[in-house]
Each structure stands twice: as structure tokens, then as C-alpha cells.
Design an enzyme around this catalytic site. Structure first.
Site, PDB file in Angstrom:
ATOM      1  N   ALA A   1       0.828  -1.207   0.000  1.00 17.55           N
ATOM      2  CA  ALA A   1       0.000   0.000   0.000  1.00 17.55           C
ATOM      3  C   ALA A   1       0.865   1.260   0.000  1.00 17.55           C
ATOM      4  O   ALA A   1       0.469   2.289  -0.560  1.00 17.55           O
ATOM      5  CB  ALA A   1      -0.942  -0.006   1.201  1.00 17.55           C
TER       6      ALA A   1
ATOM      7  N   GLN B   1      -7.029   0.134   5.356  1.00  9.34           N
ATOM      8  CA  GLN B   1      -7.666  -0.377   6.576  1.00  9.34           C
ATOM      9  C   GLN B   1      -9.168  -0.580   6.390  1.00  9.34           C
ATOM     10  O   GLN B   1      -9.860  -0.932   7.349  1.00  9.34           O
ATOM     11  CB  GLN B   1      -7.390   0.561   7.766  1.00  9.34           C
ATOM     12  CG  GLN B   1      -5.940   0.624   8.178  1.00  9.34           C
ATOM     13  CD  GLN B   1      -5.369  -0.729   8.646  1.00  9.34           C
ATOM     14  OE1 GLN B   1      -6.095  -1.689   8.913  1.00  9.34           O
ATOM     15  NE2 GLN B   1      -4.049  -0.804   8.727  1.00  9.34           N
TER      16      GLN B   1
ATOM     17  N   HIS C   1      -1.861  -7.995   2.962  1.00  5.18           N
ATOM     18  CA  HIS C   1      -1.350  -8.468   4.255  1.00  5.18           C
ATOM     19  C   HIS C   1      -2.174  -7.920   5.419  1.00  5.18           C
ATOM     20  O   HIS C   1      -2.017  -8.339   6.560  1.00  5.18           O
ATOM     21  CB  HIS C   1       0.146  -8.161   4.425  1.00  5.18           C
ATOM     22  CG  HIS C   1       0.502  -6.722   4.624  1.00  5.18           C
ATOM     23  ND1 HIS C   1       0.811  -6.202   5.854  1.00  5.18           N
ATOM     24  CD2 HIS C   1       0.619  -5.706   3.751  1.00  5.18           C
ATOM     25  CE1 HIS C   1       1.109  -4.916   5.721  1.00  5.18           C
ATOM     26  NE2 HIS C   1       0.994  -4.586   4.443  1.00  5.18           N
TER      27      HIS C   1
ATOM     28  N   THR D   1       8.848  -7.096 -13.618  1.00  3.04           N
ATOM     29  CA  THR D   1       8.196  -8.401 -13.810  1.00  3.04           C
ATOM     30  C   THR D   1       7.100  -8.583 -12.766  1.00  3.04           C
ATOM     31  O   THR D   1       7.393  -8.570 -11.574  1.00  3.04           O
ATOM     32  CB  THR D   1       9.241  -9.532 -13.657  1.00  3.04           C
ATOM     33  OG1 THR D   1      10.328  -9.256 -14.528  1.00  3.04           O
ATOM     34  CG2 THR D   1       8.633 -10.886 -13.959  1.00  3.04           C
TER      35      THR D   1
ATOM     36  N   CYS E   1       4.642   2.042  10.995  1.00  3.32           N
ATOM     37  CA  CYS E   1       5.610   2.804  10.178  1.00  3.32           C
ATOM     38  C   CYS E   1       5.789   4.245  10.647  1.00  3.32           C
ATOM     39  O   CYS E   1       6.533   5.002  10.030  1.00  3.32           O
ATOM     40  CB  CYS E   1       5.177   2.846   8.726  1.00  3.32           C
ATOM     41  SG  CYS E   1       4.647   1.297   8.069  1.00  3.32           S
TER      42      CYS E   1
HETATM   43  N1  PLP Z   1      -2.113   2.846   4.561  1.00  2.00           N
HETATM   44  C1  PLP Z   1      -2.618   2.492   5.742  1.00  2.00           C
HETATM   45  C2  PLP Z   1      -3.907   3.118   6.216  1.00  2.00           C
HETATM   46  C3  PLP Z   1      -1.961   1.543   6.535  1.00  2.00           C
HETATM   47  O1  PLP Z   1      -2.475   1.194   7.716  1.00  2.00           O
HETATM   48  C4  PLP Z   1      -0.740   0.978   6.066  1.00  2.00           C
HETATM   49  C5  PLP Z   1       0.016   0.019   6.895  1.00  2.00           C
HETATM   50  O2  PLP Z   1      -0.035   0.016   8.092  1.00  2.00           O
HETATM   51  C6  PLP Z   1      -0.245   1.390   4.820  1.00  2.00           C
HETATM   52  C7  PLP Z   1      -0.963   2.327   4.095  1.00  2.00           C
HETATM   53  C8  PLP Z   1       1.042   0.844   4.253  1.00  2.00           C
HETATM   54  O3  PLP Z   1       0.884  -0.493   3.889  1.00  2.00           O
HETATM   55  P1  PLP Z   1       2.104  -1.377   3.382  1.00  2.00           P
HETATM   56  O4  PLP Z   1       2.768  -1.872   4.617  1.00  2.00           O
HETATM   57  O5  PLP Z   1       1.459  -2.497   2.600  1.00  2.00           O
HETATM   58  O6  PLP Z   1       2.994  -0.557   2.565  1.00  2.00           O
END
Ligand code: PLP
Length: 379
Positions: free
Chosen positions: A74, A183, A203, A239, A325
Site C-alpha cells: 500500500a 484499513q 497483508h 516483472t 511505520c
Molecule cells: N495505509 C494504511 C492506512 C496503513 O495502515 C498501512 C500500513 O499500516 C499502509 C498504508 C502501508 O501499507 P504497506 O505496509 O502495505 O505498505
């Protein structure tokens, strides 16, 4: 038991354990190993397999197969949308509207753009966590080229009125609408076709990491992040991963098929947990009542979020402080946005629930929270 560790897991918003059926699908599709971009029969077989996965996902989401872009997650999907849309429209305008509820892969991309000369305005949120639609209306301008709002934020679980925002944006045909639906998928019903672009990652719903999807409405043009060559789409070269695409489609199929049953279960355990937490002195719930039941954000008087995480970890319980993150030891931006209380935002943390959460897990969490808060009060 998770990965050999005897922990009780309450961090499903950060990641979910892969479903056995998804793993089996991954192994099956991984045998179709040829490069889907190769122009021979083995390549065609892999390309067909990718097309099958994309078509299944598109059907489940009620969009067109040509509107799906496979990414690495994402974060990449959000960056591709935010930067790709604004770079394409840079001569039309440089004004963007967004919120303090966004994941760092949206807010970080916006900060990057701000440093390059784009102007960003942030929409106020109501006390219930939804964005103030009148304020949004007042911020929109002729040169607004992007409005980025998450469908469900990862810290509070607030559900945004995406359809209503799309309606407001109809008066601004040059303004693109990006929705981070990471989410939302699997947790609530969402119609992504009201957006110009929408991101998500399997995931978060019992699929695999390293894979993500960007929905892009057919007629929208994006500047790609990765230049060089074309693949299943001109917007993302490299790829494509046949096995990841098959696993993503399987995860989405299961999430859709088992949606009602899982939601009813999580709604029930959320109610039990909310009732119990409200009885514990020193704890206050931040997630609004209409948030997805999978996310419950709490603040603890006198205990920082990071401290609570460590104390629960010592008791064998995994919770999260903000999203995995985000920058540590800074106040939660979503909690700040709804409470305007820095202390409450610094002492906030997140429990996330799943259909895999048992009543025993909930009992253990409540007991641990009672012990921690009593101990802190005695100190
Ligand atoms: N957007 C939201 C709302 C998320 O909660 C997250 C991950 O916690 C992400 C984006 C990023 O996802 P990814 O870990 O697949 O890059």
C-alpha cells in the site's frame, strides 16, 4: 502461538497471519514461473494467470480489470497515486487537500510534494473523527488538483464518508480523489469506484506482505514512479509476481466471502472489550463509536503509549502505538486531531482485533491492563 512466540496478538492492523488457503494458492501459482512479459507460451501462461487474478479482484471490487495496478504494497500504491496524479497535473495547479488521519505513506509523499512547491491544506475533523465536510468545501479551489482522504484511518479506525466527499468533488472536475483503503478492505464495505485512485494491501486481510494494489479509474493518467518498460500496465513496470497476484486474489475472495460472519464476531468482542476498558480507572477510549470494530484506540493517564506497549509486551501481549511505520515518541496525529489534547495523544495506543481473537485473549488483556493501571496508581 505466533511464529513460535507464545504471545497474545492484538496488532492485526499492522499485520495479519496469512490464511492457509492463501499460502496454498501462492505455492500453486509460484509453479507458473515464467516471466509474464515474455512473448512465448510459457510467458503467456503466466500472463493468463495474472489476468485471472486481476479479473477476480476486479470482479470482487466491482471495477474493471484494466483499473487494477499491482504494486509492492500500500505504501507504493499511495506514493504512485499521490505523486503520479500531481506530477501529471502540475501545470493545472499545485494545491492539495488532505487530513491528519493519513498513513505516513500518504503524508510523507505530501511533505515531499510540499518541499517541491505544492501547497497543502488540512481539513478539520469533527469530534467523532469524520472530516468536516463544510471545511473541506471551503478549502477547495480552482487550482486544487488532489484531495487525499483515507477510507478508514489506521489509528482510530474512523470510517470516512467517502461517497459524500466524492459528491462534493464533482464540482471540481480538475481535482483528483485518492482514497487510502488499506484499513477498509475486509473491515467495512467500501465502493472504491467513487474515487479516482484507491490503495490497499492483502497483508492487512490475511494475505501476504510485499504485495499491494492501486485501483485507478480507467480514464485517469498517472506519471509512473518506476520508469523503463511496460508490464501488465504502463503505470508500473517490472516483472509482475504471478504468485503474489494469485495470493492477493485468494485473500480478497476469502475476505469478501467471510465478511459478514467475521464482522459480527469482531463487533461482539469489541463491545465486550469497550465495556471492560470503560471500567478501568485511568483508561479512556479514543476510537469513536462508529469506528470499525477491529480498531480500538485507548489513552492511559500518566502512562505513555510506548510505555504501555512495553509493559504489555512483558506480559506476553502485543499491542501497537500508532501505526507500525510512524515516527516513535511523537503524539498521535489522529488522536490530536479529534481531542486537541497533546497528553492524551502521547499516551494513546491501539488494540486491534480479528475473528482470530479469542475470549481468553480478551480476558488476558483486561487482567493485564487492570494490573498495570493499579500498579501505576500505587507508584
Ligand atoms: N495505509 C494504511 C492506512 C496503513 O495502515 C498501512 C500500513 O499500516 C499502509 C498504508 C502501508 O501499507 P504497506 O505496509 O502495505 O505498505
Amino acid at each position: 502461538m505466533y511464529g513460535g512466540l507464545n504471545m497474545i496478538y492484538f496488532d492485526y492492523t499492522a499485520d495479519t497471519p496469512p490464511d492457509q488457503r492463501v499460502l496454498e494458492e501462492y505455492i500453486r501459482a509460484a509453479q507458473i514461473f515464467a516471466n509474464p512479459n515474455s512473448k512465448h507460451s510459457a510467458g503467456a501462461e503466466a500472463a493468463n494467470e495474472i489476468s485471472r487474478s486481476i479479473s477476480l479482484m476486479a470482479k470482487l471490487l466491482d471495477v474493471r480489470p484494466g483499473e487494477m495496478i499491482l504494486t509492492s504494497g500500500a505504501s507504493e500504491a499511495n506514493n504512485l497515486a499521490v505523486k503520479g496524479l500531481t506530477f501529471t497535473d502540475r501545470r493545472r495547479g499545485k494545491h492539495i487537500v488532505s487530513t491528519f488521519l493519513e498513513h505516513s505513506s500518504v503524508s510523507g509523499a505530501l511533505t515531499f510534494l510540499q518541499e517541491q512547491g505544492w501547497e497543502i491544506d488540512i481539513v478539520n475533523v469533527e469530534p467523532d473523527g469524520t472530516i468536516d465536510l463544510e471545511h473541506l468545501r471551503s478549502l477547495l479551489r480552482e487550482d486544487t488538483v488532489l484531495c487525499a482522504v483515507c477510507a478508514v484511518d489506521s489509528e482510530l479506525g474512523t470510517v470516512q464518508p467517502i461517497g459524500q466527499i466524492a459528491e462534493i468533488l464533482k464540482d471540481y472536475p480538475d481535482c483528483r480523489f485518492h482514497v487510502d483503503a488499506t484499513q477498509a478492505v475486509g473491515k467495512t464495505k467500501i465502493d472504491i469506484s467513487c474515487a479516482d485512485t484507491a490503495s490497499f494491501a492483502p497483508h492487512k486481510f490475511y494475505g501476504l506482505k510485499g504485495s499491494g494494489i492501486l485501483y485507478k479509474r480507467e480514464e485517469i493518467v498517472l506519471e509512473p514512479l518506476i520508469h523503463g518498460g511496460a508490464s501488465t500496465t504502463i503505470y508500473r513496470s517490472g516483472t509482475p509476481d504471478t504468485a503474489s497476484a494469485a495470493a492477493a486474489a485468494k485473500a480478497l475472495e476469502i475476505a469478501e466471502c467471510e465478511f459478514e460472519e467475521r464482522l459480527a464476531y469482531v463487533t461482539n468482542i469489541n463491545r465486550i472489550l469497550r465495556d471492560e476498558i470503560q471500567k478501568i480507572p485511568g483508561l479512556v477510549i479514543n476510537s469513536p463509536a462508529h469506528a470499525v470494530p477491529h480498531i480500538l484506540n485507548v489513552s492511559s493517564t500518566g502512562i505513555k503509549g510506548s510505555q504501555m506497549q512495553a509493559l504489555l509486551n512483558e506480559k506476553g501481549i502485543c499491542i501497537s502505538v500508532k501505526s507500525a511505520c510512524s515516527v516513535p515518541n511523537t503524539p498521535s496525529r489522529p488522536v490530536m486531531a479529534i481531542t486537541h489534547d497533546r497528553r492524551r495523544a502521547l499516551s494513546s495506543w491501539r488494540i486491534s482485533l480479528s475473528h482470530l481473537t479469542t475470549e481468553q485473549d480478551i480476558e488476558a488483556l483486561i487482567k493485564a491492563l487492570q494490573e498495570i493501571t493499579e500498579h501505576e496508581v500505587e507508584k
